[in-house]
Design a protein around this motif. Sequence first.
Motif, short mmCIF file in Angstrom:
data_model
loop_
_atom_site.label_atom_id
_atom_site.label_comp_id
_atom_site.label_asym_id
_atom_site.label_seq_id
_atom_site.Cartn_x
_atom_site.Cartn_y
_atom_site.Cartn_z
N ALA A 108 -1.32 18.61 -10.98
CA ALA A 108 -1.07 17.30 -11.58
C ALA A 108 0.32 17.22 -12.21
O ALA A 108 0.91 16.14 -12.29
CB ALA A 108 -2.14 17.00 -12.63
N LEU A 109 0.84 18.36 -12.65
CA LEU A 109 2.16 18.39 -13.29
C LEU A 109 3.30 18.53 -12.29
O LEU A 109 4.47 18.47 -12.67
CB LEU A 109 2.20 19.57 -14.27
N ALA A 110 2.98 18.71 -11.02
CA ALA A 110 3.97 19.13 -10.03
C ALA A 110 5.21 18.24 -9.98
O ALA A 110 6.34 18.73 -9.96
CB ALA A 110 3.32 19.20 -8.64
N ASN A 111 5.03 16.93 -9.95
CA ASN A 111 6.16 16.03 -9.80
C ASN A 111 6.63 15.43 -11.13
O ASN A 111 7.27 14.38 -11.15
CB ASN A 111 5.81 14.91 -8.81
N ASP A 112 6.29 16.12 -12.22
CA ASP A 112 6.69 15.68 -13.56
C ASP A 112 6.33 14.20 -13.78
O ASP A 112 7.19 13.37 -14.07
CB ASP A 112 8.20 15.89 -13.75
N PRO A 113 5.03 13.87 -13.66
CA PRO A 113 4.62 12.46 -13.72
C PRO A 113 4.71 11.88 -15.12
O PRO A 113 4.76 12.62 -16.12
CB PRO A 113 3.16 12.53 -13.26
N SER A 114 4.70 10.55 -15.20
CA SER A 114 4.69 9.87 -16.49
C SER A 114 3.37 10.08 -17.21
O SER A 114 3.33 10.13 -18.44
CB SER A 114 4.92 8.36 -16.29
N ILE A 115 2.28 10.19 -16.43
CA ILE A 115 0.93 10.20 -17.00
C ILE A 115 0.09 11.26 -16.30
O ILE A 115 0.16 11.42 -15.07
CB ILE A 115 0.24 8.84 -16.79
N ILE A 116 -0.73 11.96 -17.09
CA ILE A 116 -1.81 12.77 -16.55
C ILE A 116 -3.09 11.97 -16.75
O ILE A 116 -3.44 11.61 -17.87
CB ILE A 116 -1.93 14.13 -17.26
N ASP A 132 0.83 -1.20 0.00
CA ASP A 132 0.00 0.00 0.00
C ASP A 132 0.87 1.25 0.00
O ASP A 132 0.57 2.23 -0.70
CB ASP A 132 -0.94 0.01 1.21
N ASN A 133 1.94 1.24 0.79
CA ASN A 133 2.86 2.38 0.79
C ASN A 133 3.55 2.53 -0.55
O ASN A 133 3.79 3.65 -1.02
CB ASN A 133 3.90 2.23 1.89
N GLY A 134 3.87 1.41 -1.17
CA GLY A 134 4.48 1.43 -2.49
C GLY A 134 3.55 2.03 -3.53
O GLY A 134 3.98 2.81 -4.39
N LEU A 135 2.26 1.68 -3.44
CA LEU A 135 1.28 2.24 -4.37
C LEU A 135 1.16 3.74 -4.18
O LEU A 135 1.01 4.49 -5.16
CB LEU A 135 -0.09 1.58 -4.17
N SER A 136 1.19 4.18 -2.94
CA SER A 136 1.11 5.61 -2.66
C SER A 136 2.28 6.35 -3.30
O SER A 136 2.11 7.43 -3.89
CB SER A 136 1.10 5.85 -1.14
N GLU A 137 3.46 5.75 -3.23
CA GLU A 137 4.65 6.36 -3.83
C GLU A 137 4.54 6.36 -5.35
O GLU A 137 4.91 7.35 -6.01
CB GLU A 137 5.90 5.59 -3.39
N VAL A 138 4.01 5.28 -5.91
CA VAL A 138 3.80 5.20 -7.37
C VAL A 138 2.86 6.32 -7.83
O VAL A 138 3.12 7.01 -8.81
CB VAL A 138 3.23 3.83 -7.77
N ARG A 139 1.76 6.49 -7.10
CA ARG A 139 0.79 7.53 -7.46
C ARG A 139 1.44 8.92 -7.41
O ARG A 139 1.22 9.75 -8.29
CB ARG A 139 -0.42 7.50 -6.52
N ASN A 140 2.23 9.17 -6.38
CA ASN A 140 2.81 10.49 -6.21
C ASN A 140 3.86 10.80 -7.27
O ASN A 140 3.97 11.94 -7.73
CB ASN A 140 3.44 10.60 -4.82
N LYS A 141 4.61 9.79 -7.70
CA LYS A 141 5.70 10.03 -8.63
C LYS A 141 5.33 9.86 -10.09
O LYS A 141 5.87 10.54 -10.96
CB LYS A 141 6.87 9.07 -8.30
N LYS A 142 4.41 8.96 -10.38
CA LYS A 142 4.16 8.58 -11.78
C LYS A 142 2.86 9.11 -12.37
O LYS A 142 2.70 9.10 -13.60
CB LYS A 142 4.19 7.04 -11.92
N ILE A 143 1.92 9.56 -11.52
CA ILE A 143 0.60 9.94 -12.03
C ILE A 143 0.20 11.31 -11.51
O ILE A 143 0.32 11.59 -10.32
CB ILE A 143 -0.48 8.91 -11.61
N GLY A 144 -0.30 12.13 -12.41
CA GLY A 144 -0.91 13.39 -12.03
C GLY A 144 -2.41 13.30 -12.26
O GLY A 144 -2.85 12.99 -13.37
N PHE A 145 -3.20 13.53 -11.21
CA PHE A 145 -4.65 13.35 -11.30
C PHE A 145 -5.35 14.68 -11.53
O PHE A 145 -5.02 15.69 -10.89
CB PHE A 145 -5.19 12.74 -10.01
N VAL A 146 -6.35 14.66 -12.40
CA VAL A 146 -7.26 15.80 -12.58
C VAL A 146 -8.68 15.25 -12.50
O VAL A 146 -9.07 14.42 -13.32
CB VAL A 146 -7.04 16.51 -13.93
N PHE A 147 -9.43 15.69 -11.49
CA PHE A 147 -10.77 15.17 -11.24
C PHE A 147 -11.85 16.17 -11.65
O PHE A 147 -11.62 17.38 -11.69
CB PHE A 147 -10.95 14.83 -9.76
#
Length: 245
Positions: free
Chosen positions: A160-168, A79-94
């Motif tokens: 969403a762009l803050a951490n230069d994610p792989s995906i928006i 679960d902690n790993g998933l949280s890190e993946v979300r923070n580094k690799k994905i930028g969310f726009v809801f």
Amino acid sequence: MSENVIEMKNIVKSFYIGTPNELNILKNIDITVKKGEFVSIVGTSGSGKSTLMNIIGALDRPTSGTYILGGTDVNEQTDNGLSEVRNKKIGFVFQTYNLIPRSSALKNVELPMLYYGMNRHERKERAEQLLELVGMKDRMKHQPNELSGGQKQRVAIARALANDPSIILADEPTGALDSVTGRLVMDLFHKVHEVEGKTIVLITHNYELAEETERIITLKDGKIVAEEYNDKYIRRFPNGEKICL
């Protein structure tokens, strides 16, 4: 050859609603998205697109199947790993922006970088640059309740762009906006895609919006029923022009 940022194979998502009953929401989903693509996943209510979005965004895990996100096997993460993946690799726009109510636009954009461990000076500098990119630098000290819906969504895109994610990953990003403001937001996504080179996955029920993307994946009853490259797709900023927001 383009690098794949999303590789999903035989993704199934089921919910148990009492033995022996099982509700199958997603049924053997295969999706590949290359770096720099602008892809839409379109479907009506009940098609399974929200469930699929949660799995793409590492907010939920599939019942079975393989999901490789930016080279990381999502199924093998804690679960902690998933949280890190979300923070580094994905930028969310809801659709509902999900901004922190009592924080300024600047602080909202800084937040993912705080979790990333970036120092205060670097956070502030990058947040200001991103707010300028989306045309919101003059509103950076305003709180969400002082912004219009379109302004909130632009702040959300900057965040969403803050951490230069792989995906928006954008979930119905114009759903709460009027048509004029929605057009401005879509133009901003095109700018982020074409000028900034970001990979974007758009989740929508609106086929007109889907037709603005390079590739359209149609979901129905938890299955992919169509996948096509969009021959109507046009680049809106072919020379890297900036847009006036």
